[in-house]
Motif scaffolding. Sequence first.
Motif, PDB file in Angstrom:
ATOM      1  N   UNK A 112      80.209 -33.747  34.690  1.00  0.00           N
ATOM      2  CA  UNK A 112      79.656 -32.419  34.975  1.00  0.00           C
ATOM      3  C   UNK A 112      79.469 -31.644  33.673  1.00  0.00           C
ATOM      4  N   UNK A 113      80.459 -31.687  32.784  1.00  0.00           N
ATOM      5  CA  UNK A 113      80.341 -31.010  31.489  1.00  0.00           C
ATOM      6  C   UNK A 113      79.207 -31.595  30.656  1.00  0.00           C
ATOM      7  N   UNK A 114      79.028 -32.915  30.719  1.00  0.00           N
ATOM      8  CA  UNK A 114      77.948 -33.552  29.959  1.00  0.00           C
ATOM      9  C   UNK A 114      76.592 -33.014  30.381  1.00  0.00           C
ATOM     10  N   UNK A 115      76.385 -32.862  31.680  1.00  0.00           N
ATOM     11  CA  UNK A 115      75.077 -32.397  32.141  1.00  0.00           C
ATOM     12  C   UNK A 115      74.884 -30.903  31.913  1.00  0.00           C
ATOM     13  N   UNK A 119      71.587 -29.830  29.839  1.00  0.00           N
ATOM     14  CA  UNK A 119      70.723 -28.745  30.312  1.00  0.00           C
ATOM     15  C   UNK A 119      70.521 -27.688  29.231  1.00  0.00           C
ATOM     16  N   UNK A 120      71.567 -27.390  28.480  1.00  0.00           N
ATOM     17  CA  UNK A 120      71.453 -26.416  27.401  1.00  0.00           C
ATOM     18  C   UNK A 120      70.533 -26.908  26.288  1.00  0.00           C
ATOM     19  N   UNK A 121      70.587 -28.215  25.954  1.00  0.00           N
ATOM     20  CA  UNK A 121      69.696 -28.738  24.907  1.00  0.00           C
ATOM     21  C   UNK A 121      68.233 -28.604  25.300  1.00  0.00           C
ATOM     22  N   UNK A 220      70.336 -33.045  37.748  1.00  0.00           N
ATOM     23  CA  UNK A 220      71.430 -33.972  37.411  1.00  0.00           C
ATOM     24  C   UNK A 220      72.777 -33.261  37.487  1.00  0.00           C
ATOM     25  N   UNK A 221      72.824 -32.043  36.985  1.00  0.00           N
ATOM     26  CA  UNK A 221      74.062 -31.267  37.042  1.00  0.00           C
ATOM     27  C   UNK A 221      74.474 -31.019  38.485  1.00  0.00           C
ATOM     28  N   UNK A 226      77.949 -32.409  43.262  1.00  0.00           N
ATOM     29  CA  UNK A 226      78.045 -32.930  44.626  1.00  0.00           C
ATOM     30  C   UNK A 226      78.886 -34.200  44.669  1.00  0.00           C
ATOM     31  N   UNK A 227      78.759 -35.036  43.640  1.00  0.00           N
ATOM     32  CA  UNK A 227      79.563 -36.253  43.560  1.00  0.00           C
ATOM     33  C   UNK A 227      81.046 -35.919  43.494  1.00  0.00           C
TER      34      UNK A 227
END
Length: 564
Positions: A112-115, A119-121, A220-221, A226-227
């Motif tokens: 979750x943190x990765x996405x 998203x910020x990039x 993706x986030x 949801x996962x």
Amino acid sequence: MAGERLEMESSPGSQLKPVDQQEAHERQGRKKWITLPFIAGSMLGLGLAINGTSSNLLVYLLKEYNVESIDAAQIANIVRGCLNLAPVAGAVVSDSYFGSFPVILAGTAINVLAFVLFTLTAALPYLRPPHCASPSAACQHGTPGQLTALYAAVCLLAIGTGGTRFNVATLGADQFGTARDQDTFFNWYFVFLYASFIVGDTAIVYLQDGVSWVLGFSVCLGTAVASLVMLVLGARYYKMPAPKGSPYTELARVVVAAVRKARVDIAGREQYYLGDGTVVDSGSDGAPTKRLGFLNRAALITASEGTPDSPGGGHRPSGWRLCTVQQVEDLKSLLGVLPLWSSGILISVSIGVMAGLVILQALAMDRSLGSRFKIPAGSITVCSLAAFIAATPVLERAVFPLWRRATGALPTPLQRVGLGHVVNVAGMVAAALVERRRLSVVCTHHGAEEAPGWVTPMSVLWLIIPLGVVGVGEALHFPGNMAFYYQEFPKTLRGTATAMAPLLIALGFYLSTMFVDVARRVTAWLPGNINQGRLDNVYWAVAVTAAVNFGYFLVCVSLYKSRK
């Protein structure tokens, strides 16, 4: 009345009637399979997000970070390797300390943190170099700070995937007690995993490349969140075996104990330690097997050790000097699998080479479907995933039953792996033939002299043929490999067993990167403009290597002895 009857028949001293036994068995089976929706839901959410992003990373590097084409393909392959190598570390942590579920939970949160960072990039312009309309030497590349933000997201993605992807397979298989149920679960595990890859390679790639990178990463986030929710909701149903300490320490003790007794003279009757004060004579039931006989010394009872823990016997020495027969046999089973495991590396190399280069082929081909829709280049690999999913029920319901009628038994995991090797070689041959046709079209239209962005007037749908054949091969050898390792590894190494297949994939992607780099340096097959190269020769070289490797696999199978 029915409840009273069942209670009376299941009381001490009584037995369940056959009907009640069948009902109890069915209820137990349903209880095991009730965990599948939660596991599958968690897999689907993460799978489409992770694979959609990793499949389209090459295009993201090309379009948003102005990286050169072959370099972008190499970086994407390295990232894929990391995504498949990290689960090995996740398996070690799971087996040794925490168990599958806590590691999966932590990995999902990290994803979750990765996405969030991905998203910020995409959303913040200062985290990317200026947009370049067409690739050229004048395009500005990413600054160290921009690349740090991007690679931090990639690292978090790899760490999170390490905790989730194949530990989920271990968690699912732990719910079942029979090899047949575990085999079935592994097949469906790959079906759900590859189904998530299809959605990622189509919907997510289309959103990222065709609509907006911000929207694509945001979706993706959302699916990663949801996962996480699905995983937590199913927690009350999971059977979660507790880890019993590091199994790797136990294996290390066998090596140390055997080395320490390397020069011990064996005189008279050989006795081996079974544990709990029990010993067994050489040649008796329960004695260690003769293969890798040097390791048997780890369980050999010497004169100075007496009979450990027995009345009148000596006190058991340190575990670094005397091990049990079971510990010795566990290490033997692990070492015995390694040659067979190594035979799978080159098959993963062939898949890695195709995964990196087929996107460059797609970028140089006509991707139009009708007058308005164009297939995203990063989505072309979905053909291999679709072939995998389509082939799995056909194999389960048609091919394998026919095999059983002809031979009297279902194909073993190793037989399925062998068939996968053969189909993979056929896929590489098909890839070489399709690329040869594409280059002939290039020559006919004099396109080799055009700019690297020139599109060959040949439909990208031709790539379905080699990708489909390779996908069928994967449907044979990947589930077969995972079932084989899970059944042959010691119970304390079940997480490591399911991580052996992704370790093959990881090494395959790393070595495929080396293979492509060597081909670039020593041949003229892979110039910056693939229309001027000989990509077909690359595929021919891979096909020949895979065929030789199949021979090595057959030798390993003939020498292997199952722990059962």
